[in-house]
Design a protein around this motif. Structure first.
Motif: not given
Length: 409
Positions: A228-254
């Motif tokens: 799953a991570l073979a193509n240079g993919i990294t995973i981030e966990h974002v929660t709490g006050r670290d959540l930004t509108e930019a994160h929501w923009d990205a997730f909403y596209r998905f």
């Protein structure tokens, strides 16, 4: 006020509110998530100490964003039980429905049969968390001696509301087994199905969990996580006050990409995600996949006191096993790090079984006013319950865990 039909409900009265904003957040949450509840069984939601989907913050975000409301076919008519002094002791998240979308307990066949026979199935009354098949309490009552009377009053209020709005039926979906049993005693029709949950049997970490699996399944999961991570993919966990509108923009596209393909019209809008990011960020976990400094996939999870609830997922790039990594394995990792008792990964998905999730029963209860339709549905549900029980046994036989070594004579 709604007359609770003269039942013995102590000194309680019942009313219906057209918006959850009519009930103070602290008042609603005192019923929805009593702090004195204790976890009794990690595979059962009955002792959930905090279920974020039942909270005032979550349900009010749906209303404020316009995801629920008359235009959406989810008209709020929340039932509230209070004492003579005005203290609220019970609530039920209730909606008048003009369709059967977004429920995950499918009754369209019942509706079609009733309409063909000349009846009107809609409107109906739905007691549920909209748009998500999350298990939990539906008759939300304060902890203490008034709890049973408040639950009885809520049932009486639902019955009176059905009559008042001329609804064909009342449906409580993904409720707890004790509520299901209680409603069965009130002549509600009982339905069962299954979901796949990860159950934490005291695993210290992901490797401890893997050690409990059969060797072939253990190797498969390790290979999938690596690929799953073979193509240079990294995973981030974002929660709490670290959540930004930019994160929501990205997730909403998905979310929109997957939702448009699965449902035609996704149920949640962009405003909803901003609202929950403001009102309950500590209960939200975004698992995001990034490649070449760009988010390419993600899943939203909600954090309870005893469970992690995996909900929506989406991606703008296809990569082998990335769905399993982002939705299932990362959820297990996070739940174990928090000491949570289980992960609920949503509806359907037999493929979850091979990845350490177990089949568990789910429950719904249905009251249908027309005796002819009720009898036909009752006959069907009797056969369906037998099938569901057989399916649970079959799934248990195919669980990926190591078999005990046979005893030697």
């Amino acid at each position: 006020m709604i007359d609770p039909s003269g039942e013995d409900v102590a000194d309680l009265s019942v009313r219906v509110v057209s918006t959850i904003a009519a009930v103070a957040a602290e008042t609603w949450d005192r019923c929805a998530n009593p702090v004195s509840l204790e976890l009794t069984d990690p595979s059962e939601p009955r002792g959930e100490r905090h279920n974020p989907f039942l909270s005032h913050a979550f349900l009010s975000a749906l209303e404020e964003a316009g995801c629920t409301g008359p235009r959406a076919g989810w008209q709020p008519v929340h039932v509230v039980v209070q004492k003579a002094n005005g203290d609220v002791v019970g609530v039920a998240p209730t909606y008048i429905k003009s369709h059967s979308q977004g429920e995950y307990v499918f009754d369209q066949g019942w509706a079609d049969a009733y309409e063909r026979a000349g009846g009107h199935y809609y409107p109906k009354i739905q007691v549920a968390v909209p748009f998500t098949p999350v298990t939990g309490r539906r008759l939300l009552v304060v902890d203490g001696p008034l709890g049973e009377a408040a639950a009885t009053a809520l049932c009486a209020g639902l019955d009176a509301l059905r009559t008042q709005v001329k609804a064909s039926s009342i449906h409580l979906t993904f409720l707890t087994k004790p509520e299901w049993d209680m409603l069965g005693e009130r002549d509600y029709l009982q339905r069962t199905d299954q979901q796949f949950h990860f159950i934490n049997d005291g695993y210290a970490d992901f490797e401890t969990f893997l050690a409990a699996l059969a060797s072939r399944k253990r190797k498969m999961i390790r290979r999938e996580r690596k690929d799953a991570l073979a193509n240079g993919i990294t995973i981030e966990h974002v929660t709490g006050r670290d959540l930004t509108e930019a994160h929501w923009d990205a997730f909403y596209r998905f979310y929109m990409d997957t939702g448009a393909r699965k449902w035609g019209r996704p149920y949640l809008n962009r405003k909803f995600f901003s609202l929950i990011g403001q009102s309950m960020p500590e209960r939200v976990l975004l698992v995001l996949a990034k490649r070449e400094n760009r988010y390419i996939a993600g899943a939203i999870n909600f954090i309870g006191d005893d469970a992690l609830y995996g909900r929506n997922w989406g991606a703008v790039e296809e990569h082998p096993f990335l769905h399993f990594e982002v939705c299932y394995y990362q959820a297990i990792d996070f739940a174990l790090s928090r000491g949570l008792a289980r992960v609920e990964a949503g509806a359907q998905g037999e493929h979850k079984l091979a990845r350490g999730y177990r089949a568990v029963p789910t429950y719904s209860a249905h009251h249908i006013a027309d005796r002819r339709l009720a009898q036909a549905v009752s006959d069907y549900l009797e056969r369906e319950r037998a099938y569901a029980a057989d399916a649970l046994e079959a799934y248990a036989e195919h669980a990926p865990f190591r078999r005990p070594e046979p005893e030697q004579d």
